[in-house]
Design an enzyme around this catalytic site. Structure first.
Site, short mmCIF file in Angstrom:
data_model
loop_
_atom_site.label_atom_id
_atom_site.label_comp_id
_atom_site.label_asym_id
_atom_site.label_seq_id
_atom_site.Cartn_x
_atom_site.Cartn_y
_atom_site.Cartn_z
N LYS A 1 -3.02 -10.93 12.42
CA LYS A 1 -4.49 -11.08 12.50
C LYS A 1 -4.93 -12.41 11.89
O LYS A 1 -5.76 -13.11 12.44
CB LYS A 1 -5.20 -9.93 11.77
N LYS B 1 -9.69 -2.31 1.41
CA LYS B 1 -9.36 -1.16 2.27
C LYS B 1 -10.14 0.09 1.87
O LYS B 1 -10.59 0.86 2.72
CB LYS B 1 -7.86 -0.88 2.20
N ARG C 1 1.87 -12.25 -0.86
CA ARG C 1 0.50 -12.53 -0.37
C ARG C 1 -0.10 -13.77 -1.00
O ARG C 1 0.27 -14.17 -2.10
CB ARG C 1 -0.40 -11.33 -0.74
N HIS D 1 -10.73 -2.31 11.39
CA HIS D 1 -9.65 -3.16 10.90
C HIS D 1 -9.46 -4.29 11.92
O HIS D 1 -8.49 -4.30 12.68
CB HIS D 1 -8.38 -2.30 10.78
N GLY E 1 -0.47 -20.42 18.79
CA GLY E 1 -1.55 -21.14 19.46
C GLY E 1 -1.66 -20.80 20.94
O GLY E 1 -2.75 -20.79 21.52
N ARG F 1 0.85 -1.20 0.00
CA ARG F 1 0.00 0.00 0.00
C ARG F 1 0.88 1.25 0.00
O ARG F 1 1.99 1.24 0.53
CB ARG F 1 -0.91 0.02 1.24
N ASP G 1 -9.61 -9.74 8.75
CA ASP G 1 -9.06 -8.39 8.50
C ASP G 1 -10.02 -7.25 8.82
O ASP G 1 -9.59 -6.21 9.28
CB ASP G 1 -8.61 -8.30 7.03
N ASN H 1 -3.22 -15.17 11.57
CA ASN H 1 -2.83 -16.28 12.45
C ASN H 1 -3.78 -16.40 13.64
O ASN H 1 -4.19 -17.49 14.02
CB ASN H 1 -1.40 -16.08 12.97
#
Ligand code: OXD
Ligand code: MN
Length: 633
Positions: free
Chosen positions: A292, A246, A404, A266, A529, A109, A315, A294
């Site tokens: 986020k 976004k 990504r 967000h 975890g 971005r 997200d 994960n």
């Protein structure tokens, strides 16, 4: 074709039979293939008119109305393969997967080229770059003029949120990028159903996008929230080009949300099921590339048998006051656009499994056998880097740090069926978090809603590769919305504070920090975890069942309220994770206060009062408050 028929007539040889089959298949396909160049009959007049006007202005070669079908997706993929925009990955090991390599100067971005164009500069606020709407339109008109000559223009109707949800909102993206069209199909509810909803609603966000020449000097991402419009030129990168994400679901939606009395945030949304089968949903705000995805797909640790995680979103969350007085959330997206490096069986098994088929990879490395490769994969070897060069560590990592995956959310083994629920899910707690080496304890709780708004507003985090610019620099990132709030943060905090009047049963508000480091730079907390232990405390706390020690910044867990068993974390580290260093926090409170004051007259008085109260609590408190020593529930 005539030649083929003659061949067939002459003899029933194998070649002839194959050609016969091809003719029949082709004719049948031609008879059923939709004419995608014409507007579908139910497309509203305003949309047809806009499409014609854009086609004329950009001089597009042809217009394709996307219907969101599987055959259309396959066609887009074929087109991109033919153009060299997509590389097929190893079909045995990664069926249906492709690699896209973007222009090396178009990998993140671009916040410095992203503008909010409101009539008054004050409405965009110091948190946004601002341009006057007329000037922005002039600039963009010049860029879009004739920019699609020789290109196909795709018209993509999409719906953010479950198609039949009263909380969903629609948009149409016009783009000259097949990559964007294919990604939008994975990321949104795109096509015929969305168009039907747009016809019903009569309202949609207009997003116009062209990759232009992918020239960083001719690149702008403009938002016109007052007229629900987005114009993006010169970038093909997800956050700049997939306009539903976004640009729409955060910048434009946050503006709509303020007008309509809800919140566009967000935040991931995760369902935590305990061994008794009770599910609590949390919405958690972390800056970009801070885990986020994960957390949303967390695998419960061996020490917590019987616990399950359900992913609603990774997200973005749209939060609404529900009819029962609670806060309810929907995920406006239908797919994940996640950071690849670091993903492996241990860090995120579900993501690792999910991206082994039907996934578009962007800017990862490649092995000799056409498998995708990235740092942290822990198997295989890269032969080519993300730019397609033979891999040479001297050139840097094989996969770009912001490489990504784009994948349908339904491929996630922990996908929650509630992600499609029109009403969304009820939220038990909101969790803010940043990447802080020092200062912020593992977890602490806001004393009440307005203190919770301060927790969010005072957030800071180290920058990551998700945005162009320096990495690892601590910056203020209120509610993880610094790059995404579509209006003045002062007004945004006022809107957050006002939610207390709209939501009778407010969720608890917490702050977590998985990223504390020791003097040698090692992480104090194992994360991944094991973060479920902290979520468990948060949920119990909301139900009045977990012990905490009150500190000036809010309650932290007592030593025994959190189970540290089996982690190999020693007592000194536990003490450090739960400690509140009042001296350092006094400095932090001053800095938060100064930052908030930079919003001047738009800063809500109630938030200023919260800072004053925080400073008062810190004044005269013990220099070091150690939660592990406290016993008070
Ligand atoms: C994202 C981001 O891609 O926050 O989600 O940058
Ligand atoms: Mn994000």
């Amino acid at each position: 074709m005539g030649f083929a028929r003659v061949l067939l007539h002459k003899g029933a040889n194998l070649m002839g039979r194959l050609i016969h089959f091809w003719i029949e298949w082709n004719e049948a396909w031609m008879a059923t293939a939709p004419d995608r160049t014409a507007a579908p009959p139910h497309a509203p007049e305003a949309l047809r008119h806009w499409v014609l006007e854009v086609a004329a202005r950009t001089r597009a070669d042809q217009v394709r109305w996307c219907d969101g079908s599987e055959s259309e997706y396959r066609e887009l993929i074929r087109l991109m393969q033919a153009d060299g925009d997509l590389l097929k990955l190893n079909e045995q090991r990664f069926p249906g997967c492709y690699l896209h390599r973007s222009s090396p100067s178009d990998v993140a971005r671009v916040e410095h080229l992203t503008f909010v164009c409101t009539r008054s500069k004050e409405d965009a606020g110091p948190n946004n770059h601002w341009m006057a709407p007329a000037e922005a339109r002039r600039k963009m008109d010049a860029l879009f003029e004739g920019c699609m000559r020789g290109r196909t223009m795709y018209v993509i109707p999409y719906c953010m949120g479950p198609i039949d949800s009263p909380y969903a909102r629609c948009g149409v993206e016009i783009t000259d990028s097949a990559y964007v069209a294919a990604n939008m199909r994975l990321m949104t509810r795109m096509g015929a159903a969305a168009l039907a909803r747009i016809s019903k609603d009569g309202k949609f966000v207009k997003g116009l996008h062209s990759i232009g020449q992918l020239d960083p000097d001719r690149r702008f991402i403009m938002h016109f929230p007052e007229s629900l419009e987005i114009q993006s030129f010169g970038s093909g990168y997800g956050g700049n080009a997939l306009l539903g994400k976004k640009c729409h679901a955060l910048r434009i939606a946050s503006w709509q949300a303020r007008d309509e009395g809800w919140l566009a945030e967000h935040m991931l949304i995760v369902g935590v099921e305990n061994p008794r089968g009770e599910v609590h949903y949390l919405a958690c705000a972390f800056p970009s590339a801070c885990g986020k995805t994960n957390l949303a797909m967390l695998i419960p640790p061996a020490s917590m048998p019987g616990w399950k995680i359900w992913t609603v979103g990774d997200d973005i969350a749209w939060l609404h006051p529900g009819p029962d007085g609670r806060l309810w959330a929907i995920n406006p997206e239908a797919g994940y656009f996640g950071v690849v490096p670091g993903t492996n069986e241990k860090t995120n098994r579900h993501a690792y499994e999910m991206i082994r088929h039907d996934t578009i990879f962007t800017n990862v490395g490649l092995t000799r056998d056409d498998d995708p490769w990235w740092e942290g994969l822990e198997q295989g070897k890269p032969a080519f880097d993300w730019q397609g060069r033979p891999y040479d560590p001297a050139h840097g990592p094989a996969a770009h740090p912001n490489s990504r995956f784009t994948v349908s959310a339904k491929q996630n083994p922990s996908y929650s069926p509630q992600a499609d629920a029109p009403a969304g899910v009820p939220i038990t707690a909101l969790v803010f978090g940043g990447r802080r080496r020092t200062l912020a304890p593992l977890v602490y709780q806001a004393r009440d809603w307005s203190h919770g708004v301060l927790l969010g507003a005072g957030m800071a985090s180290e920058t990551t590769a998700a945005a162009a610019g320096d990495v690892g620099v601590v910056r203020r990132d209120p509610m993880a919305m610094k790059p995404f709030a579509g209006y003045n943060f002062g007004d945004y905090w006022a809107h957050w504070l006002a939610m207390a009047k709209r939501v009778k049963k407010l969720p608890g508000v917490f702050h977590v920090n998985w990223f504390r480091r020791d003097a040698t730079g090692g992480f104090l907390w194992p994360g991944y975890g094991e973060n479920l232990r902290v979520l468990g405390w948060i949920i119990d706390r909301c139900q009045g069942k977990a012990a905490g020690v009150d500190t000036p910044i809010g309650p932290v867990p007592t030593r025994d309220a959190l189970d540290f068993g089996g982690l190999g974390v020693d007592e000194a580290t536990i003490a450090e994770l739960l400690a509140v260093d009042s001296t350092a926090w006094r400095k932090e409170a001053d800095e938060i206060g100064q930052y908030l004051e930079s919003y001047g007259a738009r800063l809500p008085a109630a938030l200023r009062d919260e800072v004053t109260r925080l400073k008062q609590r810190l004044e005269g408190s013990d220099p070091l408050i150690q939660g592990w020593r406290g016993q008070t529930p």
